[in-house]
Structure formats: C-alpha cells, structure tokens
Design a protein around this motif. Sequence first.
Motif, PDB file in Angstrom:
ATOM      1  N   PHE A 256      38.271  36.842  51.977  1.00 45.63           N
ATOM      2  CA  PHE A 256      36.824  36.853  52.162  1.00 45.63           C
ATOM      3  C   PHE A 256      36.334  35.959  53.300  1.00 45.63           C
TER       4      PHE A 256
ATOM      5  N   VAL B 208      36.486  40.974  42.868  1.00 43.45           N
ATOM      6  CA  VAL B 208      36.433  39.710  43.601  1.00 43.45           C
ATOM      7  C   VAL B 208      37.281  38.642  42.910  1.00 43.45           C
TER       8      VAL B 208
ATOM      9  N   VAL C 284      32.182  34.035  45.280  1.00 46.39           N
ATOM     10  CA  VAL C 284      33.079  33.755  46.408  1.00 46.39           C
ATOM     11  C   VAL C 284      32.904  32.320  46.881  1.00 46.39           C
TER      12      VAL C 284
ATOM     13  N   ALA D 129      40.278  33.581  47.864  1.00 42.88           N
ATOM     14  CA  ALA D 129      39.100  33.674  48.726  1.00 42.88           C
ATOM     15  C   ALA D 129      39.467  33.459  50.191  1.00 42.88           C
TER      16      ALA D 129
ATOM     17  N   ARG E 258      40.653  29.697  45.035  1.00 39.34           N
ATOM     18  CA  ARG E 258      40.477  29.271  46.424  1.00 39.34           C
ATOM     19  C   ARG E 258      41.478  29.969  47.346  1.00 39.34           C
TER      20      ARG E 258
ATOM     21  N   MET F 101      34.700  30.134  44.587  1.00 38.67           N
ATOM     22  CA  MET F 101      36.141  30.238  44.804  1.00 38.67           C
ATOM     23  C   MET F 101      36.565  29.418  46.016  1.00 38.67           C
TER      24      MET F 101
END
Length: 609
Positions: free
Chosen positions: A508, A463, A443, A504, A501, A446
Amino acid sequence: MRIGLLTEGGYPYVTGEARLWCDRLVRGLEQHAFDVFALTRSAHQEQQGWIELPPQVHRVRTAPLWSADDGSGRGGRLGDGTGYRRRQRRRFAEHYGELAAAICAGAAGAAGSSGAAGSAGDGSAEVADRFASALYGLAELARDEGGLAVALRSETAVRALERACRAPGAARAAHEARVPDLLVVAAQLEQALRPLSLDWYEDEEGGLGSVDLCHAASGGCAALPGLLAQHFFGVPLLVTEYGVQLRAHYLAGAGEQAGAPARALVAAFHGRLAAEVYRQAALITPGNTHARRWQEKCGADRAKLRTVYPGMAAGRFAEVGEAGADQADPDTLLWVGRIEPAKDLVGLLHAFAEVRKEEPKARLRIVGALAHGEECETYLAHCRALAAQLFPDEADGVHAVGDNPVSFEELGGPEVPELPDAYGAGSVVVLSSVVEGFPISLVEAMFCGRATVSTDTGAVVEVIGGTGLVVPPRNPKALADACVALLRDPERRERLGAAARARALELFTVEQNIAAFHGIYLEIVSHCPVRRDVLDEDGDPLPFANPAETHVAGRWSTAPGTDGEAGPRFGQWLAARKGTRSGPSWAASGTTAPEGEPVAAAAAGEGEA
C-alpha cells in the motif's frame, strides 16, 4: 507522453475526493506531462483554491457541475423556441428520446436493491448500443451547435422522458413515475450530461484530442469526457475507481425528496453510463477486490481489470511504526475517521460498554473530523449524549470523578495535532463501519504497527489479510469480545501489529502505486495506433519520426557524423532526406546509406542492447 487526467470533485482543488492520490501520482510520474480536466461540485470547493501543482502539470481546465450555467462558456443554444431551428430540435428530441428509452428499459433492476448493480451489465446488448448511440448523438449535436444546456432543461426533455416512461415495454418503475418524478430525473440528467457541452473536445493544444491517454480518476461524470475523447479522436481511456462511483449513486439516491420511481430512473442512467465507460475503456483499475466485483456486475470485462491498490505515504508513520506499541497505553482503544452514521459509532459505544465490564481500565479515544452536513452534526451530538449516558462521570476505583473513559477529540486540535500522534496513543485500533470502501484508517494503523479489530465490510478483509481480527458488522458483542481478547494478550497484539506493518509496506505504498501506473500507461499506449502524422519542415510526413529504436539503450538516437554527440533521431534524419529509403532493412544490415552517407554506429553492430 501527455496524459489527460480527468477528475470530479477533487484534484487539483485542496478539498475533495482522490486529491491526495492524484497529487502523488502526478508528482511520481514526472517524466510525463499532465493536462488536468476537472469537474467541480460546489462553489465552496472552487473558493478553497488549488493545491500547489508540480511543473509537469502543464494546463488545468475546469467546469462546474453545480451551477445553473453549463460552465463551458459556449452558451448552450438549444431550447424550445427562440433561436432554435427545426432540424436541430428534431435531432435533440430523437437522441434524447432514445436515451430515455434505454434508461426506462434499465430501470427494472435499478428499482430493487439486490438487482441494482447487475442491471447495467446484464441488460441486452441492443439496449446498451441504443444508449451509447443516443449519448454520442447528443455529444455530436452539442459539438455542432455549441452546447445542450438549455435543451436539457427544456420541456422537450421532460416530454421525451414521459413518452419513454409510458411506452410499451418500459419497466414498472418508469410506468409509476409522475410529473414531479420526471422533473427530478430531468434535472439529474441535465447535471450529469453537462460535460457534453464543454469545449474540451478539440484536436489541438489544450484539447482532449491532443493527449496520448485519458486517465479518469473515477467513473461517472469524470469519465464522460474521456468517453467523448475516445469517440471523437480515438484517445485511449484508463478508468481508476477506488470507490465505485455507481455504488455511491445507489447509496445516495436521486435526492432526499425524490420518490422511488425517480431514484430508479436515475440509478438506471448511471448504470448504463458505467457499463458504457467499462465497455470503451482500454483498461480499468479497481482499488480492491470489492470494487472489482462491483465493476464485473456492472458489465466490465474481466480481461480489462487490473487491481492497483491506492498508494499512501508511509514515511509520516515510520517513527510510530518503528517504535512499536510499547509506548502506547496498553488499555486504550482508538477509533480514527470521519464522524458520520455509516461509521456506526453508536454500535462502537455499546461494544465499549461491554468491554468495560471485562476490562475496567479500558479507555476509548474517538479521533476524527466531522463529515459535511447537518445530519453528521446531529449524529455527533447523539454519540456524545450516548457516551455520557453509558459512562457517567463517577469514581469507579480506576478513574477519578469527571474522568470519562470515552473522549471525542478533533484531529489537528491540541490533544492530537498530527495523525501519527493519534495512532501512537492507542494499542488497538478499531473500525466499526457498516458501509466502507477502501479502509484508509486501517492502512494507516498497519503502517504504525497496530493490531486492529474491524467489521467485515467493503475491502476490510482484503486489506487486513489475516493481520487483524474481523467481526460481523452491527454486532457490538462480537466487537467487544475481539477487543477484550487483544487487550488481554500483549504478545498477540505485538505479533499482529508487526505482520500488519510488513503487509502495508509491501502492498500500500506510494511507490508501488506509481510503478503500477507507469507500466499501465506504457502498455496502453503501445497497443494504440499513431493518431497524428509527424511532418518535416516542408510539410512532408515523417513515418519513422519516432521509431522503436529511439527507446533502446545505446547510440540509436545519435545522428551520423556527430561523433557520439546528441543529435536528431536517426529515423527522423533518414526519413527527412529527399530521395532516400525510409525503411530500416538496409540500415540494420550494416551497409551504407544511399548517396554514400554512413549509418549510425549502432546500426553496424556497435552498442547492441
């Protein structure tokens, strides 16, 4: 509302699991009050102290799971003889014997690796009820008699385990248990059941009975106080698992010196405990689909499951992410994480040897912190020796003599002072793990807009979501081929990094995590009955002290006669008046209150939502 946050081996201490996530959650939900109930795992953790706590944390209560003492300050009185009454001795033997019998009935599935996860959830309802009845019976005994610490370490407990293992119908693993195994199991159960002896279970300020909701930051022992708060006071329980605690117990076993029977019995206990936690929880929030599947296998009701991805601070990676991969060395592969055997750095080094055959300019930077334990130190030394063997310092036409293409760097050191600096140095981030839960390093990569190559383990595929390359674990050739493919195609790296990107930032971030839990808190509390009566100055109940109207925008909370100034809640004012009707039927009709008092303007139709 007041939240009882239950943790084990983490928050509010500066080291441990889930501490960052808990801190971000508490700071993000500043409109709520938090009481933290923390179980600690080591003296070292306690010596490190707490992080700086925000003002919404009103109270912190801690108890150790590592010391010989039960940590409750209550002094468990139960034992084999001195100061021990026959009635209490009988109660303990009965409940502990029932608990042991339920464990032995569940040891069959726990003995095998494939059936371990399912053993807790697919057992009969009768055995599950038997386990729960024994657990709450022990909790009530501890509450009545001041703790169970001595009794759980007593010969009575070992003999009860032995009888359960030898009883007809017990699992094969239980029948094979010998005295050393029983001693290991008894010690493990004593540690796991220490929360039963705590003095946290009070229906007054500072106790778990005074909170509106218990939120366990993990399963297992952390959720056990929440189970008891639900049992004693009806407090609803929310369980969050970003790494399934039961899975961790299966991987760790009962200790390095424990035999197979002891490991099976301890695993059966944790399986039964997980099933009971899932059964009593109002909602369960796994951090990913991988954890969700484990929970379902262990008996969690699918209707209670809500996937909430862990929130991570994206701002610290913004500069690297916005700059893109142009500033990074296009020939550098990067690995970031904790150095331990599960990360399979040996496989990564062999894969990089294949990469060097195709791309002689390639370099590999291994950036991380050493995980605790002698095994991890030995593993790091082995990896360094392997790197020196695979890549001897010699002139290769690209690198000078003494310039090894593999470097081991410590995060926070002079080469990599900050984590974003690590991701900014490589064009492709590699994850080579054979065991993984939620891949935090992916993550982070990302957020930085980096293309990734990962092994298919844990929640990696979920993910990545198609924004990176995924290969089978323990396959250095496949890992090498994927790395070479990205090293040779800068446009593809750029496309994958940009997509990673964007994904994420959507899924997240801390903000989405906090918003999800804010809604979940309100949902749970809205479905729970009021557990305490609100009284006025004379001790009379105020059944409408907190009516729903007080949460609606407008002037519902304005007291009559104050001309719009803030005052007592309208429902409370109505109910407090002697001889008035407390029901809302007349107030909503636009008429006047009894005795000629005017009602709030909103009740007459003004300020409607």
